[in-house]
Every structure is written in C-alpha cells, then in structure tokens.
Design an enzyme around this catalytic site. Structure first.
Site, PDB file in Angstrom:
ATOM      1  N   ASP A  60       0.858  -1.189   0.000  1.00 33.07           N
ATOM      2  CA  ASP A  60       0.000   0.000   0.000  1.00 33.07           C
ATOM      3  C   ASP A  60       0.892   1.237   0.000  1.00 33.07           C
ATOM      4  O   ASP A  60       1.810   1.328   0.808  1.00 33.07           O
ATOM      5  CB  ASP A  60      -0.907   0.013   1.239  1.00 33.07           C
ATOM      6  N   SER A  67      -8.915  10.098   9.567  1.00 32.36           N
ATOM      7  CA  SER A  67     -10.204   9.501   9.217  1.00 32.36           C
ATOM      8  C   SER A  67     -10.125   7.995   9.045  1.00 32.36           C
ATOM      9  O   SER A  67     -11.160   7.331   8.940  1.00 32.36           O
ATOM     10  CB  SER A  67     -10.741  10.134   7.926  1.00 32.36           C
ATOM     11  N   ASN A  68      -8.915   7.423   8.997  1.00 36.96           N
ATOM     12  CA  ASN A  68      -8.762   5.968   8.864  1.00 36.96           C
ATOM     13  C   ASN A  68      -8.995   5.223  10.173  1.00 36.96           C
ATOM     14  O   ASN A  68      -9.335   4.040  10.175  1.00 36.96           O
ATOM     15  CB  ASN A  68      -7.346   5.615   8.379  1.00 36.96           C
ATOM     16  N   LYS A  84       1.318   3.310   5.902  1.00 39.70           N
ATOM     17  CA  LYS A  84       0.458   2.273   6.477  1.00 39.70           C
ATOM     18  C   LYS A  84       1.195   0.945   6.633  1.00 39.70           C
ATOM     19  O   LYS A  84       1.041   0.263   7.652  1.00 39.70           O
ATOM     20  CB  LYS A  84      -0.785   2.075   5.600  1.00 39.70           C
ATOM     21  N   ASP A 128      -9.467  -0.352  -2.996  1.00 38.02           N
ATOM     22  CA  ASP A 128     -10.668   0.348  -3.460  1.00 38.02           C
ATOM     23  C   ASP A 128     -10.397   0.958  -4.826  1.00 38.02           C
ATOM     24  O   ASP A 128     -11.043   1.908  -5.237  1.00 38.02           O
ATOM     25  CB  ASP A 128     -11.091   1.433  -2.467  1.00 38.02           C
ATOM     26  N   ASN A 129      -9.426   0.366  -5.536  1.00 38.62           N
ATOM     27  CA  ASN A 129      -8.954   0.894  -6.808  1.00 38.62           C
ATOM     28  C   ASN A 129      -9.386  -0.041  -7.940  1.00 38.62           C
ATOM     29  O   ASN A 129      -9.022  -1.219  -7.957  1.00 38.62           O
ATOM     30  CB  ASN A 129      -7.423   1.019  -6.762  1.00 38.62           C
ATOM     31  N   CYS A 185     -16.113   5.740   0.410  1.00 39.19           N
ATOM     32  CA  CYS A 185     -16.811   5.673   1.688  1.00 39.19           C
ATOM     33  C   CYS A 185     -17.005   7.043   2.316  1.00 39.19           C
ATOM     34  O   CYS A 185     -17.887   7.226   3.150  1.00 39.19           O
ATOM     35  CB  CYS A 185     -16.083   4.740   2.652  1.00 39.19           C
TER      36      CYS A 185
END
Length: 582
Positions: A60, A67-68, A84, A128-129, A185
């Site tokens: 990643d 916000s994560n 990450k 999410d890609n 999201c």
C-alpha cells in the site's frame, strides 16, 4: 515443524480435525500477498497473522490519516502521517514474532504486478482501486494464481475466491462498473464493524484456501443491514485480454503535469465528475465541463474522442473509476491523481496563496449581501490546505484571543464526527470559526451548545451531535427532547423560530422547517447569532435533502452527511466550558 511454543499458541486451531498439526504447518509455510492496507486489509492481515500464516507481504502506498482510525484498527493516532505498511508491520510483528512480514509502500500497477503476484502462493485484493482489481484478476488468471477479492459500499459487501480454471473476477464483471455506481466511503458512509466483518470473511477464505478446503471458485454477497451472506456461482468463462487503447495522455496525471499541460498550446479539456455542491465550493479554472457521476453514463456521448481529456473529483477515487469505465467503452481518457485536493496543495505560490488556475465560487452557504474581496476568496480556497498555518496566525493575534478555545473545541469535535469528507468538513469549520470569532467579540452573551438534534416532523430522530464537554445527564436530555417534541406537535404547522424552552440553567432553541426541525440544547442564555445559525442550517438541510425528506423511508443513514451542519451549531458556542458561563 512446529515448536512447542507454536503448538501452545495455536492449540485451539490444532484441535480442529480440519487443521491438526499438519494443517498448522501448512499455514506456517503459506506466503500471501495483501494488496491494500485500509479497512479490509487491516482485519485480513490481523487474522492471518494470528492464525499462523508464516509469510505475508503487505502492499500500500498510502499514509495513515485521522479519518482511517475508526475502521482500520492496526493504526493509532500516533501513526498519522506514517506509511500504512510500516505501521501495520510494527503491530503484526508483535502478534507473531516468527512470521516473516514484508512491507511494500508502492501502488500495484501493470509494471510490478507480475513480480509481486508470482512470488506468493495466492493474493488477497483489499483495494478500493478499480485498476488494481482488474490488473490482479488478469495477472492471476494468466499465471494460474488463486485470488481472493473483497469490496464494500455502505451496507453492501462482497467477497470471492477465484481458483485457476474455475472462473475469475473479470468473468463476473467483464467491464468496470458504471460511474454512477462508484462512490468512496467518504461519500456513502460506512459502518466500521461491517468493514471488519467483510475483512474477516476474506481472512476465513484465505485460511480455508491455505488448508486446501476450497475446491472451486465462489462469490458471496454480504448484507450489513440483515447480517446475511448469499453465495452465487462464478462463470467458467475465460475472458480475452482487453485491447490496449492508443493514448495521448497518461492514465493518472499529477497536478504538476496537469498545470504544465494547461499552460501549453494544446491544453486538455477538464471534466468535473463531482456533485453540484462540491463544485460550488471550488473548481479548477480552465476549459471544463461538469458531468456528475450519477449521470455520467447517460452523457457518455458528450465526451470528446480526441483523447486530450482529464477527469477530476475531490480525491481522485471517483474520477479514476470513471476513467476506467470510459476506457472500457473504447474512449481514451485521463484523470487527475489526488483530485482537486492534491491540486490545491501543489499549486500555491511562495506566500502560500493559490495560483490563478484555482477559482473560488460562491456557494449556497455564503452571504451574497457581503461580497468577498479577492484576497478573502483566495484565503478561503486554501483554507483546507493551509489550515494549521492559518490557525497558528490567528492564535497569535491579540484581537482573536477567545478563538484559541474554539480551535481546541473544533479539533475534538472532528474526532467524533461521522464519516463526512474530512478535508471538506475541516475547510467549512475553519471558515465558520473565523466568522464566529468576529461575532463573539461583539457579543458579551456567554453560552455553551451541548447538543444539537435534527428531528423529522413526526418526532423521529434523523441525526444528532454532542459537544465533548456536555455535562447534562442523558436521562435529562431525553426528557428535554420529549418535551420539545410535544411542544412542536402543538405548534400547528408553524415554521421558523417557534419558541424557546428552559430547564433550569439549560435553554432550548427550536428552529422548524417544512419537513424537519433542529433543536439546540444549551447551557446559559443563547444569543441571536445562535438562532440565526439554526435558521441558516435548517434552510440548507431542507434545500439539499428535499427529495429525501419528502419521501423518507426511515433510513437514518440518508442523513449522515448532515453532521457537518449540526457541528456548525456546536461551534456557535461563545465559551468552551460551563465554568465560563456567568
């Protein structure tokens, strides 16, 4: 061979006849690649390591954001700003020190996919890609590598396990989904526990696959509202490789490259795929057209075929999905990587002001009778990107001495806010703080807004927010809200400020619209500015959610994004603590 410590750690798994010592050794010898360490990747990695998987590569390129934290449990506030994969490895290594964990801070693409995929037993797609999803499907199909898929949108999730020779993801979805069905999201909202459930289902499929308990491909739909899982068949069709388009522009264009091309003799046409409200906040000043995602497919014929076209949105997620779908229709196109957020960060002069290519537009939440100067417009455009620097300047200004408490209040409120777009909300709150500071200095009234409710006309609660400092007992708040409902029921259809109620030192202000009303519960005597703020926000909600309010089916998630409107009422407080109220 398992040592005595490993046998003790995994004794509950080893007891299962489907696992045993031999199966646990198989898990220890399995190498898995996880692509994406977000809401799905975190629980997948957690349960694979705790199940005894011996070799794990986590991939990643992103860094941890505030916000994560609510849905990515491997990270804490101390990790914000860190990669990450590095933060995740630190946690996972402590869970199973014997596991080999490799971190890859890169985005999966056509150039590196084969290298990483081929060196593992199988792959788990947690991205999410859209690009990465199809790249993984095609690569795994071509080299006979098993693939586990996962995806989520609001309360709808899906997982799949695809084995060589028995169907692949592209056989289910030959082309990328239509743009109107793609939302990240931050737009649709998502429940943290549901994200964890989908991720755990992927992890369970991975463990079963490592134990050779899965014999054929399968695809599952997970319903977060009903708590059910439905399995569907995966077609055996082998999908031919898609034909490469001849392209004049790259798939993903950086802000600096877009700036250079816009200043060239052949500037690209820009297409803004955001909603009208987002576009009203800020856009890129260039030759552009507006095609929102919800009507994108219907207006495909309006997109030029010359290839010199760049899509953009807020963060680049929606525009990339739209790009992938447009190219599946045989049209070459590009998109702005990082969206307008990245554009604003990169396109500033040495003084921190936006260059002329970014243009602020008056929004529905502005005050038309007080036109902004060019300097004020520029300040608003970069408010989100330069917030910390601006706040520091304001703190040092003696004329705004009372604002420091409000800034602290804003920081705490943001942490408890719902899944509203983080950057947009911070931008709005920053502008609201500056306005409140100016009004607070002219008003000696001291009061603390402790709770704000948005209520449907029939008394059902649509949304609410609380101040972190609110001290009113929960039962008292409930009693107060019931009294408000009775009071509103007796108002006989009146709108506007229909009255105030008092409960000891607590005061209640009610502002009613056509379909709903907003209730502010305060400690101290509220000012006129609070009443004006309530009126302004209820009018905005009635305008922006008119269709949902007229035909509301009882789904409160439809009004999750109203949280930013309610937070603005909390920020009307002129003090930060009850002790400051005279």
């Amino acid at each position: 061979m398992l040592n005595d410590k490993a046998k003790q750690i995994f004794s509950r798994q080893i007891t299962l006849p489907e696992v045993g010592e031999k199966g646990q050794e198989e898990l220890e010898d399995t190498g898995i690649l996880i692509v994406g360490m977000g809401g799905l990747g975190c629980p997948v990695a957690h349960y694979l390591i705790s199940s005894g998987i011996g070799y794990l590569t986590i991939m990643d390129p992103d860094k941890v954001e505030l916000s994560n934290l609510s849905r990515q449990p491997l990270y804490t506030e101390d990790d914000v700003g860190s990669l990450k994969v590095n933060a995740a490895k630190n946690v996972l290594s402590h869970m199973n020190p014997n596991a080999v964990i490799n971190e890859v801070p890169e985005e999966l693409n056509k150039d590196n996919a084969l290298t990483y995929v081929s060196s593992h037993d199988f792959v788990i797609d947690c991205t999410d890609n859209v690009d990465s999803r199809y790249i993984l499907s095609d690569i795994c199909q071509s080299i006979d590598k098993p693939l586990i898929h996962g995806g989520i949108r609001a309360f709808e999730g899906n997982t799949g396990v695809f084995l060589p020779g028995s169907g692949y993801y592209r056989a289910l979805y030959p082309k990328p989904p239509a743009p109107e069905s793609i939302q990240d999201c931050s737009t649709t909202g998502v429940l943290s526990s549901f994200v964890g459930w989908v991720g755990m289902h992927q992890a369970m499929l991975a463990v079963q696959l490592a134990l050779d308990l899965i014999k054929e491909s399968a695809f599952y739909f997970l319903d977060g509202r009903k708590g059910t899982i439905r399995q569907v068949e995966v077609p055996d069709a082998v999908v031919e490789e898609t034909k490469e388009l001849s392209k004049a522009l790259p798939d993903h264009m950086s802000p600096s490259e877009l700036k250079e091309r816009l200043e060239s003799d052949n500037p690209p046409l820009l297409i803004d795929v955001r909603g009208a409200a987002e576009r009203a906040e800020v856009k890129i000043e260039a030759n552009d057209i507006h095609i929102p995602m919800d009507v994108f497919a219907q207006r495909l014929e309006g997109i030029p075929r010359h290839g010199n076209v760049v899509l953009y949105c807020h963060l680049g997620i929606r525009s990339n999905s739209a790009r992938s779908w447009v190219e599946s229709q045989g049209i070459a196109i590009s998109h702005l990587s990082g969206g307008i957020e990245g554009w604003l960060f990169e396109n500033m002069d040495e003084a921190g002001n936006p260059i002329a290519l970014a243009n602020k537009i008056e929004s529905s939440d502005s005050e038309p009778e007080k036109p902004l100067s060019l300097e004020e417009q520029n300040a608003q455009v970069v408010a989100n990107a330069k917030m910390e620097a601006e706040l520091e300047k304001i703190k040092t200004n003696a004329e705004h001495s009372e604002l420091s408490g409000l800034i602290d209040l804003k920081d705490r409120l943001l942490k408890q806010s719902l899944e509203v777009e983080k950057q947009k909300q911070e931008h709005e709150l920053k502008l609201e703080e500056v306005r409140i500071s100016a009004e607070a200095q002219k008003n000696d009234t001291k009061f603390l807004v402790e709770a704000v409710y948005l209520v449907y006309n029939d008394g059902r609660l649509l949304n609410h927010v609380f101040s972190e400092d609110q001290q009113t007992d929960a039962e008292i708040l409930t009693s107060m809200l019931m009294a408000v409902n009775d009071f509103v029921a007796d108002s006989l259809g009146a709108t506007g400020n229909i009255g105030n109620l008092e409960f000891g030192a607590n005061s209640i202000v009610i502002e009613k619209g056509d379909n709903c009303y907003m209730v502010s519960m305060n400690y101290g005597e509220p000012s006129d500015s609070l009443r004006q703020g309530l009126r302004k926000q209820i009018e905005l909600i009635e305008e922006n959610y008119s269709d949902k309010l007229d035909k509301w089916d009882g789904d409160v998630s439809s009004f999750d994004s109203c949280a930013s409107n309610l937070v603005k009422i909390l920020l009307e407080s002129t003090v930060t603590d009850r002790s400051e109220v005279a």
